[in-house]
Design an enzyme around this catalytic site. Structure first.
Site, PDB file in Angstrom:
ATOM      1  NE  ARG A 246     -96.472  23.660 -40.060  1.00  0.00           N
ATOM      2  CZ  ARG A 246     -96.953  23.759 -38.833  1.00  0.00           C
ATOM      3  NH1 ARG A 246     -98.186  24.201 -38.634  1.00  0.00           N
ATOM      4  NH2 ARG A 246     -96.221  23.410 -37.792  1.00  0.00           N
TER       5      ARG A 246
ATOM      6  CE  LYS B 163     -94.001  25.908 -36.826  1.00  0.00           C
ATOM      7  NZ  LYS B 163     -94.683  26.891 -36.005  1.00  0.00           N
TER       8      LYS B 163
HETATM    9  N1  PDD Z   1     -96.057  27.470 -33.068  1.00  0.00           N
HETATM   10  N2  PDD Z   1     -99.992  29.712 -35.422  1.00  0.00           N
HETATM   11  C1  PDD Z   1     -98.748  30.165 -35.193  1.00  0.00           C
HETATM   12  C2  PDD Z   1     -98.434  31.592 -35.498  1.00  0.00           C
HETATM   13  C3  PDD Z   1     -97.764  29.288 -34.671  1.00  0.00           C
HETATM   14  O1  PDD Z   1     -96.515  29.729 -34.452  1.00  0.00           O
HETATM   15  C4  PDD Z   1     -98.116  27.941 -34.377  1.00  0.00           C
HETATM   16  C5  PDD Z   1     -97.103  26.952 -33.837  1.00  0.00           C
HETATM   17  C6  PDD Z   1     -99.453  27.530 -34.618  1.00  0.00           C
HETATM   18  C7  PDD Z   1     -99.901  26.118 -34.351  1.00  0.00           C
HETATM   19  O2  PDD Z   1     -99.358  25.216 -35.279  1.00  0.00           O
HETATM   20  P1  PDD Z   1     -99.103  23.685 -34.878  1.00  0.00           P
HETATM   21  O3  PDD Z   1    -100.394  23.157 -34.393  1.00  0.00           O
HETATM   22  O4  PDD Z   1     -98.669  23.061 -36.157  1.00  0.00           O
HETATM   23  O5  PDD Z   1     -98.058  23.683 -33.816  1.00  0.00           O
HETATM   24  C8  PDD Z   1    -100.341  28.440 -35.157  1.00  0.00           C
HETATM   25  C9  PDD Z   1     -95.023  26.572 -32.591  1.00  0.00           C
HETATM   26  C10 PDD Z   1     -95.522  25.544 -31.640  1.00  0.00           C
HETATM   27  C11 PDD Z   1     -93.880  27.400 -32.048  1.00  0.00           C
HETATM   28  O6  PDD Z   1     -93.563  28.403 -32.660  1.00  0.00           O
HETATM   29  O7  PDD Z   1     -93.273  27.018 -31.031  1.00  0.00           O
END
Ligand code: PDD
Length: 286
Positions: A52, A150
């Site tokens: 990602r 992200k």
């Molecule tokens: N956040 N959606 C959003 C908007 C996020 O910021 C995140 C993760 C997720 C979940 O993604 P993953 O399973 O890959 O962690 C979904 C991280 C944990 C953070 O900003 O701390």
């Protein structure tokens, strides 16, 4: 204890680590990040996070600053030097320091800025909130339309989190055109009649690494998964609700806008998925 952090190839005490005031991450939120969780000193879903990261960098045309092998070595060294048993590794890559403020991107060849640090969270997998569940409120989703990248543009999710706290809740679910997109920092799910429902992948949501793993485990356990949008009313009438993220794993949601979901207590599907996710992820952690 002073943490050792990583800045542009150097391991430094946190109070000696610096980034330029002209860094595009600081001035323009022009950067991307990843959060990898650590259990028993090992990294969960590391390859997924690296894939990602590459996708986010490519989408913004930011050069890849390090190879996957170098990222892995840096993660491991920070975990070891900081004595992290359970916790997180945060990494951020920005478009770097062009030496001045300008909306145009800096010339090709400008080095990206890389920052990494750890957060120690003893007992991360035994979070007591898993037993009580989270209360969420709904807020409009007014973010930009490339939520699949992200980026470090986290002001609105922070505002939504503060609104949730002001309204006596733990977190917020964001809503667009009547449909839930995702949580402030997590993906959102409901369970109805045994089926696990979560929004399909698109530019409207972050493609959660935990989401991918949890849906894979659910399908392997012969559970029904429906990747489609759901409304707030459908969520309030669901049997269960939960969220997933790298730091929360699978976490039950027991109330939406003060309406109890199901019995108002964490449900069996969320509990089971949390168990499976933790067991399988510990098993494959590196
Ligand atoms: N956040 N959606 C959003 C908007 C996020 O910021 C995140 C993760 C997720 C979940 O993604 P993953 O399973 O890959 O962690 C979904 C991280 C944990 C953070 O900003 O701390």
């Amino acid at each position: 204890m002073t943490r050792t952090v990583f800045v542009n190839g150097q391991y430094l005490p946190e109070d000696q680590a610096t980034v330029s005031v002209f860094d595009r991450g600081f001035l323009m939120a022009d950067g991307v990040y990843e959060v990898v969780s650590v259990l028993d000193g090992k990294l969960l879903d590391f390859d997924g996070h690296m894939r990602r990261l590459a996708r986010s960098l490519d989408a913004l045309e930011i050069a890849h600053p390090m190879s996957d092998a170098d990222w892995l070595a840096a993660h491991r060294r920070l975990v070891a030097e900081n004595g992290v048993t359970d916790g997180l590794v945060y990494l951020q890559v920005t478009r770097g320091n062009p030496g001045d403020r300008d909306f145009a991107y800096p010339p090709a060849g400008t080095a990206p800025t890389v920052v990494m640090f750890t957060q120690s969270k003893p007992g991360l997998a035994d979070n007591p909130q898993a037993a009580t569940g989270l209360r969420v409120v709904t807020v409009p989703d007014i973010r930009w339309h490339r939520r699949d990248i992200k980026t470090v543009q986290l002001l609105y999710p922070s505002m939504a989190k503060m609104e949730a706290k002001a309204r006596g809740a733990d977190d917020a679910w964001m809503v667009e055109d009547g449909f839930v997109t995702e949580g402030t920092s997590n993906n959102a799910y409901i369970v109805k009649g045994g089926a696990i429902v979560t929004r399909a992948l698109s530019n409207d949501i972050l493609h959660g690494i935990t989401r991918a793993a949890v849906l894979r485990f659910a399908r392997e356990a012969q559970m029904t998964v429906e990747e489609r949008s759901f409304t707030v009313d459908e969520a309030k009438a669901a049997d269960e609700a939960f969220i997933t993220s790298a730091s929360a794993f699978v976490m039950p949601v027991v109330a939406i806008d003060e309406a109890a979901v199901g019995t108002g207590a964490p449900g069996p599907v969320a509990r089971r998925l949390r168990e499976i996710y933790l067991e399988e992820s510990r098993h494959t952690a590196i």
